[in-house]
Design a protein around this motif. Structure first.
Motif, PDB file in Angstrom:
ATOM      1  N   PHE A   1      17.266  36.547 -23.076  1.00 54.33           N
ATOM      2  CA  PHE A   1      16.064  37.087 -23.700  1.00 54.33           C
ATOM      3  C   PHE A   1      15.697  36.242 -24.918  1.00 54.33           C
ATOM      4  CE2 PHE A   1      17.578  41.510 -22.171  1.00 54.33           C
ATOM      5  CZ  PHE A   1      17.136  41.209 -20.889  1.00 54.33           C
ATOM      6  N   ASN A   2      14.394  36.041 -25.093  1.00 50.85           N
ATOM      7  CA  ASN A   2      13.871  35.372 -26.288  1.00 50.85           C
ATOM      8  C   ASN A   2      14.529  34.026 -26.561  1.00 50.85           C
ATOM      9  OD1 ASN A   2      12.173  37.662 -26.878  1.00 50.85           O
ATOM     10  ND2 ASN A   2      14.008  38.716 -27.623  1.00 50.85           N
TER      11      ASN A   2
ATOM     12  N   ILE B   1      13.724  45.200  -9.372  1.00 49.32           N
ATOM     13  CA  ILE B   1      13.608  45.330 -10.819  1.00 49.32           C
ATOM     14  C   ILE B   1      13.056  44.027 -11.386  1.00 49.32           C
ATOM     15  CG2 ILE B   1      14.897  45.666 -12.976  1.00 49.32           C
ATOM     16  CD1 ILE B   1      16.902  47.340 -11.367  1.00 49.32           C
ATOM     17  N   ILE B   2      12.070  44.158 -12.248  1.00 45.30           N
ATOM     18  CA  ILE B   2      11.444  43.000 -12.895  1.00 45.30           C
ATOM     19  C   ILE B   2      11.887  42.980 -14.349  1.00 45.30           C
ATOM     20  CG2 ILE B   2       9.267  41.836 -13.409  1.00 45.30           C
ATOM     21  CD1 ILE B   2       8.032  43.835 -11.286  1.00 45.30           C
ATOM     22  N   VAL B   3      12.451  41.872 -14.780  1.00 43.23           N
ATOM     23  CA  VAL B   3      12.950  41.736 -16.144  1.00 43.23           C
ATOM     24  C   VAL B   3      12.175  40.622 -16.841  1.00 43.23           C
ATOM     25  CG1 VAL B   3      14.970  41.375 -17.597  1.00 43.23           C
ATOM     26  CG2 VAL B   3      15.236  42.449 -15.351  1.00 43.23           C
ATOM     27  N   GLU B   4      11.518  40.989 -17.958  1.00 44.05           N
ATOM     28  CA  GLU B   4      10.755  40.012 -18.728  1.00 44.05           C
ATOM     29  C   GLU B   4      11.665  39.250 -19.690  1.00 44.05           C
ATOM     30  OE1 GLU B   4       7.635  39.614 -18.075  1.00 44.05           O
ATOM     31  OE2 GLU B   4       7.101  41.464 -17.010  1.00 44.05           O
ATOM     32  N   ASN B   5      11.176  38.129 -20.163  1.00 43.59           N
ATOM     33  CA  ASN B   5      11.953  37.304 -21.088  1.00 43.59           C
ATOM     34  C   ASN B   5      12.218  38.005 -22.416  1.00 43.59           C
ATOM     35  OD1 ASN B   5      11.479  34.775 -23.373  1.00 43.59           O
ATOM     36  ND2 ASN B   5      13.144  34.616 -21.880  1.00 43.59           N
ATOM     37  N   ASN B   6      11.396  39.011 -22.753  1.00 43.32           N
ATOM     38  CA  ASN B   6      11.605  39.735 -24.012  1.00 43.32           C
ATOM     39  C   ASN B   6      12.490  40.964 -23.845  1.00 43.32           C
ATOM     40  OD1 ASN B   6       9.977  41.550 -22.699  1.00 43.32           O
ATOM     41  ND2 ASN B   6       8.250  41.409 -24.120  1.00 43.32           N
ATOM     42  N   GLY B   7      13.027  41.172 -22.622  1.00 43.14           N
ATOM     43  CA  GLY B   7      13.915  42.289 -22.365  1.00 43.14           C
ATOM     44  C   GLY B   7      13.250  43.509 -21.760  1.00 43.14           C
ATOM     45  N   THR B   8      11.939  43.487 -21.600  1.00 37.23           N
ATOM     46  CA  THR B   8      11.239  44.600 -20.959  1.00 37.23           C
ATOM     47  C   THR B   8      11.635  44.684 -19.486  1.00 37.23           C
ATOM     48  OG1 THR B   8       9.355  44.344 -22.453  1.00 37.23           O
ATOM     49  CG2 THR B   8       8.972  45.579 -20.414  1.00 37.23           C
TER      50      THR B   8
END
Length: 607
Positions: free
Chosen positions: A10-11, A210-217
């Protein structure tokens, strides 16, 4: 069939060292002994242990990149309809004949969600989308293949094995047990998804992505949960099963079948033999005659005409591998039929790499007597509980009622749950005081309707998303311990659709159990074989627990430190164990759940 590990930061915090990642990847090497490959980038790394099934060349290796370079994936399992998908979408310039090759081409053309909707197979996968900087995880519709993941402030870890996640540096120093999932494990013998016994570590649910964004969402969706019970097929189930087995026999390695004395595996075996006369069947022969169904299986094999191996095992053979079966379980799993499952898959793996199994037939086509037991007593639950209890007591006294269920339980759901719990619920409540069931368990067993069709449909869904998940975990863990792929034709997408849209015309007697499958099997073998009583795939566990395993059980459960002791009333466990050996109760399953918990914790260095 393989094992993988993925890390997604993340980030842009940064991934762990290649050494740490490599050590964790090696934990699942038995799942894929043929090849190991990794890909490392600034904010993610993927690792793959391959068991070569399709396209044995290096062209079939993973991690695999899509032609455009946008997607990278690690994929465990099989896509059975990959050839028809390649044809339907006119895929060109395929660099491999593997199903993974088709998968990455579809990702480029359709995107992730549409691709997942098109798949029929057993799979667990993790996909990196370089363009959007997202990570996707997805699991097959029946939960045949495992997929664990952990979420930390630093990033996501996904893997084929539970211990690859909780041993990751982002998690191992701050492991915190979940009392509600511990309670579920002690009762049911497995961890119901999406939970695990540790905080922040989960399972992808069957049919979920499940979809995981780079910001942890994180966003969770379902590709398929088989909620539409109105599916109708123009094909007969026999035609669907024939097509399914044809697709699942596609392999570039030797393939066989498991054969029991029941209905499911003989039907799979007979159908497969029609397509390949060189196929071979394998049967487990128990030492205890009361549990041995090899004679029935041999009669099936003789009539079908298939080559047949009977694997006879004594306790002397078993003693040396009990600990080994625990060594190959990355999570707590309290099913003692892991032992015969390990033995039969071990023998099959000497000459085969892929096997067909009959798992799923009981759950989809009403094969368990407990279905009948509930349905034949459902009318009692129409009465308010306060009225029902005194009436049920009178009926029991005069032998007008054959079960204590209507007297003891307020709802049908509570009664059904009691049939799956192997440690009495009151004892569980005393073991882990003031802890409610997890939401996953509540959701699975909350049901009150007594309408015939509704209840019958719910019972099937309950078995499918409940008991079947423990069965599939057992088969996956023990077959992969032997680097053997087990395919499950009854759990193809079309098979499940058909089953969930079908109801038996009559369902009151034992003869109605699995009537659909019995009718099809009768076209292959004589009725006299079908009518024999199945004895089950098991071992004399009570004799073993009170005999050769007694000393180890006493040491682990009564003398050694109990893992999670800070959350448990140890005195309750001690009483429960002592009562078993004093023959005050006969719950071998419950003792095994506790024993397996300790064996797992010790093996993983948790105590």
């Amino acid at each position: 069939m393989c094992g993988f590990l993925a890390e997604f930061c993340f980030n842009n915090i940064g991934i762990t060292s290649p050494e740490h990642f490599g050590d964790l990847l090696r934990i699942s090497k038995h799942r894929g002994p043929d090849d190991t490959q990794t890909i490392r980038h600034d904010n993610f790394q993927l690792g793959f242990n391959r068991l070569s099934i399709l396209d044995l060349s290096t062209n079939g290796s993973q991690p695999k990149e899509s032609p455009s370079g946008r997607y990278l994936t690690v994929f465990n399992g099989e896509i059975y309809n990959y050839q028809s998908l390649a044809s339907a979408f006119n895929l060109q310039a395929l660099r491999s004949t593997s199903d993974t090759e088709v998968l990455v081409h579809l990702l480029d053309g359709l995107g992730v969600e549409e691709t997942l909707c098109r798949l029929d197979g057993m799979f667990a996968l993790t996909i990196i989308d370089r363009k959007t900087n997202q990570c996707y995880m997805a699991r097959d519709f029946a939960g045949i293949k495992p997929l664990f993941y952990g979420i930390s402030p630093l990033g996501l870890v996904s893997a084929s094995q539970f211990n690859q996640v909780f041993k990751h540096p982002w998690f191992k120093k701050e492991l915190s047990l979940r009392p509600d999932t511990m309670k579920a494990y002690f009762g049911f013998g497995y961890m119901p998804s999406p939970d695990t016994v540790f905080d922040n570590i989960y399972q992808v649910e069957p049919g979920q992505y499940i979809i995981v964004e780079n910001n942890g969402t994180i966003r969770k969706k379902y590709v398929e949960r088989f909620d539409d019970l109105n599916f109708r097929s123009d094909e007969t189930y026999s035609e669907i099963l024939n097509q399914t087995i044809k697709e699942q026999m596609t392999a570039d390695v030797p393939l066989g079948t498991f054969l029991s004395g029941g209905i499911d595996s003989p039907l799979i075996t007979a159908t497969a033999f029609q397509k390949d006369k060189t196929i071979e069947a394998f049967t487990f022969k128990a030492e205890d005659a009361l549990m041995d169904e090899s004679q029935i299986a041999m009669a099936y094999a003789e009539h079908i005409g298939i080559a047949h191996q009977v694997i006879k095992v004594s306790f002397e053979d078993v003693k040396g591998i009990v600990d080994f079966t625990f060594d190959k379980m990355s999570e707590p799993l309290g099913d003692y039929s892991t032992i015969p499952t390990y033995l039969v898959t071990n023998r099959a793996s000497k000459s085969k790499t892929v096997m067909l199994s009959g798992d799923g037939g009981d759950e989809l086509f009403f094969g368990y007597p407990r279905f009948l037991h509930v349905m034949n007593h459902r009318h009692w639950f129409k009465l308010p509980f306060k009225i029902r209890r005194p009436l049920a007591r009178i009926a029991l006294k005069f032998n007008l009622l054959k079960s204590w269920g209507p007297y003891q339980y307020r709802t049908v759901g509570q009664w059904v749950m009691s049939k799956q719990i192997h440690i009495d619920e009151q004892i569980l409540n005393d073991m882990i005081p003031e802890v409610n069931w997890s939401q996953a368990v509540k959701t699975l067993y909350e049901y009150k309707s007594t309408k015939k069709q509704n209840l019958l449909g719910w019972l099937r869904r309950n078995e499918f998303f409940g008991h079947l998940q423990r069965v599939l975990a057992k088969v996956d863990r023990m077959s992969m311990a032997n680097s053997l792929e087990v395919r499950v034709p009854f759990l193809s997408k079309q098979s499940i659709y058909y089953a969930f849209g079908w109801m038996p015309k009559s369902f009151k007697k034992n003869i109605h159990l699995k009537q659909k499958l019995k009718t099809i099997l009768a076209t292959h073998v004589p009725q006299i074989l079908i009518s024999q009583t199945k004895k089950g795939f098991t071992i004399p566990i009570e004799d073993w627990l009170k005999g050769p395993l007694s000393e180890d059980v006493h040491k682990l459960l009564l003398t050694d430190t109990f893992y999670g002791a800070q959350l448990i009333e140890k005195a309750v466990i001690e009483t429960y164990v002592n009562d078993f050996y004093a023959e005050k109760h006969n719950s071998s399953w419950g003792i095994w759940h506790l024993y397996a918990w300790q064996k797992w914790a010790i093996k993983e260095g948790l105590i």
